[in-house]
Enzyme design. Sequence first.
Site, PDB file in Angstrom:
ATOM      1  CE  LYS A 177      -2.282   2.716   3.369  1.00 40.90           C
ATOM      2  NZ  LYS A 177      -1.745   4.084   2.552  1.00 40.90           N
ATOM      3  CD  GLU A 180      -3.297   8.044   2.508  1.00 44.07           C
ATOM      4  OE1 GLU A 180      -2.009   7.338   2.668  1.00 44.07           O
ATOM      5  OE2 GLU A 180      -3.426   8.744   3.869  1.00 44.07           O
ATOM      6  CD  GLU A 233       2.486   9.111  18.335  1.00 39.82           C
ATOM      7  OE1 GLU A 233       1.861   8.499  19.365  1.00 39.82           O
ATOM      8  OE2 GLU A 233       3.963   9.245  19.297  1.00 39.82           O
ATOM      9  N   GLY A 235       3.268   4.151  13.890  1.00 39.88           N
ATOM     10  CA  GLY A 235       4.414   2.954  13.811  1.00 39.88           C
ATOM     11  C   GLY A 235       4.675   2.494  15.319  1.00 39.88           C
ATOM     12  CD  GLU A 252      13.791   0.891   8.219  1.00 40.44           C
ATOM     13  OE1 GLU A 252      14.367   1.504   8.571  1.00 40.44           O
ATOM     14  OE2 GLU A 252      14.548  -0.558   8.332  1.00 40.44           O
ATOM     15  CB  CYS A 286      13.838   9.079   7.035  1.00 40.90           C
ATOM     16  SG  CYS A 286      14.348   7.469   6.328  1.00 40.90           S
ATOM     17  CD  GLU A 387      11.156  12.606  10.761  1.00 44.97           C
ATOM     18  OE1 GLU A 387       9.536  12.401  11.781  1.00 44.97           O
ATOM     19  OE2 GLU A 387      11.965  12.299  10.208  1.00 44.97           O
TER      20      GLU A 387
HETATM   21  P1  NAD Z   1       2.675   8.107   7.704  1.00 45.60           P
HETATM   22  O1  NAD Z   1       2.702   7.610   9.055  1.00 45.60           O
HETATM   23  O2  NAD Z   1       1.674   9.326   8.039  1.00 45.60           O
HETATM   24  O3  NAD Z   1       2.449   7.376   6.886  1.00 45.60           O
HETATM   25  C1  NAD Z   1       3.319   5.796   6.348  1.00 45.60           C
HETATM   26  C2  NAD Z   1       2.377   5.212   5.283  1.00 45.60           C
HETATM   27  O4  NAD Z   1       1.184   5.196   7.003  1.00 45.60           O
HETATM   28  C3  NAD Z   1       1.190   5.669   4.219  1.00 45.60           C
HETATM   29  O5  NAD Z   1       0.828   5.069   3.742  1.00 45.60           O
HETATM   30  C4  NAD Z   1      -0.509   5.830   5.734  1.00 45.60           C
HETATM   31  O6  NAD Z   1      -1.525   5.842   5.158  1.00 45.60           O
HETATM   32  C5  NAD Z   1      -0.048   4.697   6.217  1.00 45.60           C
HETATM   33  N1  NAD Z   1      -0.852   4.748   7.471  1.00 45.60           N
HETATM   34  C6  NAD Z   1      -0.828   6.254   8.049  1.00 45.60           C
HETATM   35  N2  NAD Z   1      -1.854   5.787   9.339  1.00 45.60           N
HETATM   36  C7  NAD Z   1      -2.225   4.153   9.579  1.00 45.60           C
HETATM   37  C8  NAD Z   1      -2.374   3.133  10.220  1.00 45.60           C
HETATM   38  N3  NAD Z   1      -2.782   4.069  10.855  1.00 45.60           N
HETATM   39  N4  NAD Z   1      -2.411   2.096   9.943  1.00 45.60           N
HETATM   40  C9  NAD Z   1      -1.949   1.381   9.220  1.00 45.60           C
HETATM   41  N5  NAD Z   1      -1.241   1.805   8.248  1.00 45.60           N
HETATM   42  C10 NAD Z   1      -1.128   3.995   7.637  1.00 45.60           C
HETATM   43  O7  NAD Z   1       4.176   8.859   7.231  1.00 45.60           O
HETATM   44  P2  NAD Z   1       4.313  10.050   5.887  1.00 45.60           P
HETATM   45  O8  NAD Z   1       4.041  11.252   6.281  1.00 45.60           O
HETATM   46  O9  NAD Z   1       3.883   8.979   4.559  1.00 45.60           O
HETATM   47  O10 NAD Z   1       5.675   9.738   6.048  1.00 45.60           O
HETATM   48  C11 NAD Z   1       7.092  10.362   7.144  1.00 45.60           C
HETATM   49  C12 NAD Z   1       7.390   9.270   8.059  1.00 45.60           C
HETATM   50  O11 NAD Z   1       8.375   8.772   7.189  1.00 45.60           O
HETATM   51  C13 NAD Z   1       8.932  10.764   8.242  1.00 45.60           C
HETATM   52  O12 NAD Z   1       8.449  10.599  10.112  1.00 45.60           O
HETATM   53  C14 NAD Z   1       9.953   9.584   8.194  1.00 45.60           C
HETATM   54  O13 NAD Z   1      11.442   9.627   9.048  1.00 45.60           O
HETATM   55  C15 NAD Z   1       9.533   8.213   7.739  1.00 45.60           C
HETATM   56  N6  NAD Z   1      10.099   7.701   7.085  1.00 45.60           N
HETATM   57  C16 NAD Z   1      10.919   7.062   7.706  1.00 45.60           C
HETATM   58  C17 NAD Z   1      12.458   6.200   6.598  1.00 45.60           C
HETATM   59  C18 NAD Z   1      12.910   5.204   7.695  1.00 45.60           C
HETATM   60  O14 NAD Z   1      13.877   4.683   6.360  1.00 45.60           O
HETATM   61  N7  NAD Z   1      13.292   5.509   8.569  1.00 45.60           N
HETATM   62  C19 NAD Z   1      12.030   7.053   5.131  1.00 45.60           C
HETATM   63  C20 NAD Z   1      10.941   6.990   4.473  1.00 45.60           C
HETATM   64  C21 NAD Z   1      10.666   7.600   5.755  1.00 45.60           C
END
Ligand code: NAD
Length: 493
Positions: A177, A180, A233, A235, A252, A286, A387
């Site tokens: 997935k 979105e 959060e 995560g 991650e 990230c 962050e």
């Molecule tokens: P996000 O947590 O908002 O969303 C990430 C994904 O999770 C999206 O596909 C979203 O639809 C999904 N999601 C949201 N709520 C969910 C739920 N309750 N259950 C299951 N899935 C859900 O993150 P984002 O805003 O898309 O990305 C930015 C974040 O990602 C930053 O914190 C960044 O540091 C992190 N990131 C980490 C790495 C790494 O390698 N550690 C790499 C890239 C991004």
Amino acid sequence: MSNPIRKMYIDGSWQPAISGQCREIINPFNSQVIAEVAEGDRRDAALALTAARRAFDGGSWSTISGAGRGDLLRKLAGRIEDEKETLAEIESLDTGKTIMESRWDMEDIISIFRYYADLAEQNGDEVINSPVPQSESRVVREPVGVCGQISPWNYPLLQATWKLAPALAAGCTVVIKPSEITPLSTIRLTELAAEIDFPPGVINTVLGPGVSVGAELAESPLADLVSFTGGIETGKSIMRAASANVKKIALELGGKNPNIIFADSDLDTALEYALNGIFFHAGQICSAGTRLLLEESIHDSFVDRLATRMARIQLGNGLKEGTQMGPLISSEHRAKVERYVAGGVEEGATLVLGGHRPENAELQKGFFFLPTLFTNCRDNMMIVQEEVFGPVVTVERFKGEDEAVRLANNTIYGLAGGLWTSDPERQKRVAAKLRFGTVWINDFNVYFAQAPWGGYKQSGFGRELGRHGLEEYTEVKHVFHNHNPEPFCWFGL
Ligand code: NAD
């Protein structure tokens, strides 16, 4: 809209959302609608998981030879290579990042698929020196099963690849997935995969919000593993959801990554890498080096040079050659960055540069924010600890090595950190003391297919890339074979 609505790929066929809902995808450079995609919900995710379960349990993928799997992954890499310029354009259109960065992403993606194609072909069995006479003891790695994979918006196709390539190489079936708001490159990758002979149900791509589609992947007992990249959060909620069937988890999460510059380093080079570390993809990385730690004696001159260069950064359309920094991903995300900047001012950090939206007429429709520099920062400030995920750098000053290490490690995150010094002994000492999954010495933000990537502390657990990235998608089985079992008489004699 003349373009057709992009569908989901489930069990080898393209399908609209069961609900019939759609979502508009927006170009963050000018707020224009660039595509319409199916907007799934839990039911679509469940359907895809069922297909992946059937494909895995039927053995159509896990039982073909590693060489066979490697072959298909290499074919996919070839198709991506043929289309890399189009894919890079899609990525820049969807995320706003510069075309140069998207081109680098595509090169990485190709090399990652090829790397895991090679690993798929290698037999990783291990023979143990058994203490039992006339016996044989082997440790084999087997695919973990059905994997739910949830990726973020900042590196849509690269992050999808970090998950897809090792999972497929290991023999797992997947339901991926994408975020979105940036699904387009993952949809195109799925189209390329669909043109090759992956059996139905091996790769399924579902679209829709995290709270429904993502949550189903995390909760469903049909999945054996959930791999997630995103915010801290989210995560945590995935960890809770995955406990329903004690699913394996790879997380991650975010980072707040220090870049430590000692006075004895090559300051010209350190300045270039500091800028690159902060401002690629407008800081939405990230591992962005947004916590700059400067040794006392070079602090003022380094800040002056940094500010001069930051003031010249060319903002614009990521698709236009010459643009150095694109917009933020959405107006909601820009509002969050603005709240952090206001908070930094309230906490007493000195705002040296930026801190607001640009005034250029041609940037008003996009979600732009100026490169922003804070000095006089302390490690207990929110702007230093949390962050921001935007083009905002905080500068702290330090005296000596111990203070540098203490400040750098004072974070709940542990993704990556860099240090600059020409002293070989200090390089070793400081690298050993930093509590991060990746430490760069005289470099920043370098990663490649062969080396593991992942976080210490609340940056998550599990590793992507490298051999460790493949092992995440495997179970370890001990096969013990007694060639000469002798009766062992004990019970009821
Ligand atoms: P996000 O947590 O908002 O969303 C990430 C994904 O999770 C999206 O596909 C979203 O639809 C999904 N999601 C949201 N709520 C969910 C739920 N309750 N259950 C299951 N899935 C859900 O993150 P984002 O805003 O898309 O990305 C930015 C974040 O990602 C930053 O914190 C960044 O540091 C992190 N990131 C980490 C790495 C790494 O390698 N550690 C790499 C890239 C991004």
